[in-house]
Design an enzyme around this catalytic site. Structure first.
Site, mmCIF file in Angstrom:
data_model
loop_
_atom_site.group_PDB
_atom_site.id
_atom_site.type_symbol
_atom_site.label_atom_id
_atom_site.label_comp_id
_atom_site.label_asym_id
_atom_site.label_seq_id
_atom_site.Cartn_x
_atom_site.Cartn_y
_atom_site.Cartn_z
ATOM 1 N N ASP A 1 134.163 121.890 64.988
ATOM 2 C CA ASP A 1 135.331 122.446 65.677
ATOM 3 C C ASP A 1 135.822 121.719 66.911
ATOM 4 O O ASP A 1 135.146 122.058 67.979
ATOM 5 C CB ASP A 1 134.650 123.900 66.154
ATOM 6 N N HIS B 1 135.109 126.758 63.636
ATOM 7 C CA HIS B 1 135.623 127.482 64.846
ATOM 8 C C HIS B 1 134.811 128.849 64.686
ATOM 9 O O HIS B 1 134.119 129.247 65.809
ATOM 10 C CB HIS B 1 137.115 127.537 64.657
ATOM 11 N N SER C 1 136.959 132.722 71.187
ATOM 12 C CA SER C 1 138.242 132.338 70.807
ATOM 13 C C SER C 1 139.418 132.873 71.588
ATOM 14 O O SER C 1 139.437 132.994 72.822
ATOM 15 C CB SER C 1 138.709 132.275 69.338
#
EC number: 2.3.1.-
Length: 306
Positions: free
Chosen positions: A258, A284, A207
């Site tokens: 995701d 995610h 991320s």
């Protein structure tokens, strides 16, 4: 998270929808010239990670957004089931890892202190190579400790080092080298690798940490043994020529639930030497949803590296 700017400062806070579910990262700009006036906006390249568990009460200050039209709301029970609590492996605690040497401390990187946690094989056993673990905006090096990833890596013969990124975790006092969501200079992560004396490492990058790892990956002369992107941000800010020039083996990981993972994959698949691990039913932070599958896929990938 607070960052100084020329005419005031920026404050980053979680953004919640009308149901109290975190949907991204908001930015408040307090200007010296405007007194107490605050301008608030949603950071476009927001990090979708959140800590496991049911939706939390909306804190203040906060930005309240209207729910999307025709959106489907899951029950708190469904949310809780989807985001599993990070587990401690049997016989393991954050302070007691049998057969594994561990330490924690700080390193100086470009004049600032960064916190790290490290594990390696115990009893003087040889180390195969180093693995550097980064994290998303709602997490820290502690995530990898609680999940058991640091121990699993050390037990498999690797030196595993997880850092707290600037402005986050126990590196809160350190200033980020770039605005949130913008690529940081590749020299920053290179300095981290040098300070920790990792040699050419494998970098695990979920991320938010894509803003650090991707510029380092494509930097001329960058030495990486392997790259494990987990739905990172900033994939759209690397051009096709730079992607094509990367020879580093990569394991691209994301959850099939995701959207951010799917969109980042459209860019990451330009890496010439890559494998893909898609976790069914995972979101995610897919490594939290499917820790066994995550560890198996990661260790299989590392085993194949020279």
């Amino acid at each position: 998270m607070r960052m100084q700017i020329a005419d005031g400062f920026e404050i980053f806070n979680p953004v919640f929808d009308a149901h109290g579910v975190e949907v991204g990262l908001g930015k408040q700009v307090r200007s010296k010239n405007e007194g107490l006036k605050v301008r608030t906006s949603l950071v476009a390249a927001c990090d979708q990670e959140r800590a496991p568990g049911p939706p939390r009460p909306v804190p203040t200050p906060f930005l309240l957004l209207s729910p999307p039209v025709n959106s489907t709301r899951h029950s708190p029970a469904e949310d809780h089931a989807h985001f599993q609590v990070p587990r401690i492996f049997p016989g393991t605690s954050p302070l007691d890892m049998a057969g594994v040497d561990q330490r924690e401390g700080t390193i100086q990187v470009q004049g600032q202190n960064l916190f790290f946690r490290e594990t390696r094989p115990g009893s003087g056993q040889p180390v195969r190579f180093s693995v550097l673990l980064l994290h998303g905006i709602r997490f820290s090096s502690e995530t990898w400790q609680n999940l058991g990833t640091l121990q699993r890596l050390a037990e498999a013969g690797y030196r595993a080092v997880a850092i707290d990124l600037p402005g986050l975790g126990r590196s809160k006092e350190a200033a980020a080298p770039a605005p949130i969501g913008e690529p940081a200079p590749g020299s920053f992560l290179a300095a981290v690798v040098d300070a920790l004396e990792l040699g050419p490492p494998v970098v695990i990058s979920p991320s938010l940490s894509g803003m650090y790892s991707l510029p380092f990956l494509v930097a001329p002369g960058s030495q990486l043994r392997g790259f494990v992107p987990v739905a990172p941000i900033c994939t759209d800010k690397i051009n096709a020529v730079d992607y094509a020039s990367v020879k580093t083996p990569a394991l691209i990981v994301y959850g099939d639930q995701d959207p951010m993972g799917s969109s980042s994959f459209q860019h990451l698949k330009q890496l010439p030497n890559h494998r893909v691990l898609v976790m069914e039913g995972a979101g995610h932070p897919c490594y939290l949803d499917k820790p066994d599958e995550w560890h198996k896929g990661l260790l299989d990938f590392l085993q194949g590296l020279a």
